[in-house]
Design a protein around this motif. Structure first.
Motif, PDB file in Angstrom:
ATOM      1  N   GLN A  20      -0.853   0.027   3.858  1.00 13.89           N
ATOM      2  CA  GLN A  20      -0.763  -0.462   2.489  1.00 13.89           C
ATOM      3  C   GLN A  20      -2.150  -0.533   1.870  1.00 13.89           C
ATOM      4  OE1 GLN A  20       3.261  -3.044   2.949  1.00 13.89           O
ATOM      5  NE2 GLN A  20       1.410  -4.177   2.695  1.00 13.89           N
ATOM      6  N   TYR A 284       7.154  -2.930   0.607  1.00 10.19           N
ATOM      7  CA  TYR A 284       5.943  -3.728   0.786  1.00 10.19           C
ATOM      8  C   TYR A 284       6.227  -4.777   1.861  1.00 10.19           C
ATOM      9  CZ  TYR A 284       1.894  -6.620  -0.294  1.00 10.19           C
ATOM     10  OH  TYR A 284       0.723  -7.320  -0.191  1.00 10.19           O
ATOM     11  N   GLY A 329       3.483   1.655  -4.515  1.00  4.58           N
ATOM     12  CA  GLY A 329       3.514   0.362  -3.858  1.00  4.58           C
ATOM     13  C   GLY A 329       2.834  -0.719  -4.667  1.00  4.58           C
ATOM     14  N   VAL A 330       2.367  -1.746  -3.970  1.00  9.38           N
ATOM     15  CA  VAL A 330       1.693  -2.880  -4.605  1.00  9.38           C
ATOM     16  C   VAL A 330       0.205  -2.566  -4.721  1.00  9.38           C
ATOM     17  CG1 VAL A 330       1.060  -5.310  -4.324  1.00  9.38           C
ATOM     18  CG2 VAL A 330       3.400  -4.549  -3.811  1.00  9.38           C
TER      19      VAL A 330
END
Length: 370
Positions: A20, A284, A329-330
């Motif tokens: 991530q 996530y 994603g984040v």
């Protein structure tokens, strides 16, 4: 201890990025102000809004409250509520075609059944002119257990009018979430009358839970329809680390407890795997766990700096988390309403304001920045 356990231990006081992009959470220099709207609900577990801006809120103890024009009224005491540990009266969802279909749906830990204890139930009632009547049970998970953990439970309608409900695995991770013949650790899908769609993915399988739509979940306590795609998104509690945001797919297996980014609460591990063929990866995940509860997508122009993103409550760290997202994603995390208390629920009202249920505080309205 293998590589996974060592890595998780090293990052137990920070965020584990792995693949991530996001690695930190930011604290705002100038946090949002808020005002208390309801102060007489100790744990406002769920809430939902009518089109005129009035709303219903549930109290974990078993009461339903109606707030309109600055006045809050208790409108129901729900029977058979198993108010123990994480159990109690949970979410509430108003039918999207209200008032044409004057139904209100709720989930609660229920004592109905032959066994001692409780399990999650889906009920509905009519709500007309401020009165709640004709309460009926649409689905009751089984078997009951006296464990006070992992009841779920959130509700959401999709654009086709199907009603989705989450149920946690009731603390029985080794037997419930991966077994399609058992309740628990699942997302369920219903028609609005509580009947089960025949095109549910496991409907035709012998002894399966016909209402099941996806499985391999731990304890989903956030659920929201994506405002653009119409997908159902959920977040769910991991153990020590490994809270997840998942995009729900028909018939999909989300892996719990075979794959996880978390470890046991005592620091030991229960799986070596974070991925496996045939099991979904989360959109996530959080490490360390924030204990997420409640989720909404911000579509409002009241908060332009938040628009298009996710808000999720943190029980553990007592703030509202802003997750700036894109297709990858984040991209950023921020603490909002920092140290306000254990956040249980969050919703956007029809006029665009964000309302938050905070344990020990009540329901608060987050004020936009001037």
């Amino acid at each position: 201890m293998n590589t996974k356990a060592i890595t998780l231990s090293l990052f137990c006081i920070g965020f584990l990025a792995c693949a991530q992009e996001d690695t930190t959470i930011q604290t705002l220099e100038n946090d949002y102000e808020h005002e208390v709207v309801i102060d007489d609900i100790d744990i406002a577990w769920g809430m939902d809004f009518f089109k005129d801006g009035s709303f219903l809120a549930t109290s974990k103890e078993g009461q339903v409250f109606y707030h309109k024009n600055g006045t809050t009224t208790k409108v129901a005491d729900i029977p058979n509520v198993y108010n123990r540990g994480q159990g109690g009266l949970l979410d509430v969802k108003i039918h999207p075609d209200y008032p044409k279909k004057p139904w209100v749906y709720m989930t609660h830990a229920s004592t109905e059944g032959e066994e001692e204890g409780g399990h999650t139930a889906l009920v509905r009632a009519k709500f007309i002119n401020g009165q709640m009547t004709d309460l009926e049970t649409l689905y009751k998970a089984s078997p009951n257990t006296t464990k006070g953990v992992h009841f779920g439970s959130r509700l959401e309608f999709d654009r086709d009018g199907y009603l989705y409900m989450s149920i946690g695995e009731r603390g029985a991770r080794e037997v419930n979430p991966q077994d399609i013949t058992r309740d628990g650790g699942k997302i369920y899908r219903f028609h609005d009358d509580g009947s089960i769609p025949e095109d549910n993915p496991f409907y035709m399988l012998e002894n399966s839970k016909k209402a099941m739509y996806s499985y391999g979940h731990r304890n989903p306590q956030g659920m929201e329809i994506h405002p653009k795609t119409g997908e159902i998104w959920v977040h769910e509690h991991g153990p020590r680390g490994g809270d997840e945001i998942n995009i729900i797919k028909k018939g999909a297996n989300y892996g719990w407890p075979i794959i996880s980014y978390g470890i046991n609460y005592d620091g030991t591990e229960f799986t070596d795997e974070t991925s496996m063929a045939g099991m979904e990866q989360p959109f996530y995940y959080w490490v360390p766990s924030i204990a997420p509860s409640g989720m909404t997508f911000v579509t409002s122009d009241k908060y332009p700096e938040l628009k298009g993103n996710i808000l999720a409550g943190s029980l553990k760290f007592q703030y509202l988390e802003h997750l700036a997202i894109d297709e990858n994603g984040v991209q950023k995390r921020e603490k909002l309403l920092d140290k306000i208390g254990r956040i249980r629920s969050v919703e956007q009202s029809p006029d665009g304001f964000i309302y938050v249920g905070v344990e020990g505080v009540g329901v608060v309205k987050m004020l936009p920045k001037s």
